[in-house]
Each structure stands twice: as C-alpha cells, then as structure tokens.
Write a protein that holds these residues in place. Structure first.
Motif, PDB file in Angstrom:
ATOM      1  N   TYR A 183      77.382  38.501  -0.198  1.00 51.10           N
ATOM      2  CA  TYR A 183      75.789  37.721   0.203  1.00 51.10           C
ATOM      3  C   TYR A 183      75.995  36.015   0.767  1.00 51.10           C
TER       4      TYR A 183
ATOM      5  N   GLU B 170      65.964  39.226  -6.287  1.00 53.31           N
ATOM      6  CA  GLU B 170      65.968  38.635  -5.086  1.00 53.31           C
ATOM      7  C   GLU B 170      65.869  37.371  -4.506  1.00 53.31           C
ATOM      8  N   THR B 171      66.215  37.746  -3.165  1.00 54.42           N
ATOM      9  CA  THR B 171      66.090  35.289  -2.168  1.00 54.42           C
ATOM     10  C   THR B 171      65.355  35.038  -2.748  1.00 54.42           C
TER      11      THR B 171
ATOM     12  N   ASN C  52      67.274  41.946  -2.887  1.00 54.63           N
ATOM     13  CA  ASN C  52      66.366  42.091  -1.936  1.00 54.63           C
ATOM     14  C   ASN C  52      66.343  44.329  -1.406  1.00 54.63           C
TER      15      ASN C  52
END
Length: 88
Positions: free
Chosen positions: A27, A76-77, A6
C-alpha cells in the motif's frame, strides 16, 4: 500479527510501524490531499512530514510512521484534513 487496512486483512511483523507495515504490504497511499485530492503516502518515515496520516481505530490524524502496529488494529485511509471533534 494481523490488522486491517480499509477493511482488508493485512499482516505485519512485531515492532513494525503502521507506515512500514503498509508499505511492506504494497500500500503506497495512506491519505488524500485536502487541496487536490491527490494520493499521498509515507515519505520521511521519522515524523517530520505528516504525509503518512491515517485513521487508527477511528481516530484521525495519526502519524503512521510514529505508531507501532498492534494486533487487531483498524487502519483506514484518511480523506483530506480531518477536523477535531468538538466536545460538549
């Protein structure tokens, strides 16, 4: 080795899966549920549950537990269920 999650610079060890590297970096969430929007994260770590789906270098629906981190990788999420792009 370094990669981004991110947009944040993050470090991993050679041979780490994306999911393992993200967990080691603190995370816990890698995607959002398409139904409720709840945070989801790595669970089985062997490719069965699909809870660790992330977007890797712009490609959605990648299993973080089944993909090794590579130098410079952009992770990325994933928000909800990503639909495949139609070609043509």
């Amino acid at each position: 080795m370094s990669f981004t999650f991110n947009g944040m610079p993050t470090m991993a060890r050679q041979g780490d899966s994306v999911a393992a590297a993200l967990l080691a970096a603190g995370y816990g969430s890698t995607r959002r549920s398409p139904v409720s929007g709840a945070a989801r994260g790595p669970y089985c770590m062997m490719g069965v549950c699909f809870e660790c789906l992330v977007k890797i270098d712009g490609r959605p629906n990648q299993q973080g537990c089944m993909t090794n981190v590579a130098e410079g990788m952009r992770i990325e999420t994933q928000e909800g269920a990503a639909m495949p792009r139609e070609e043509g």
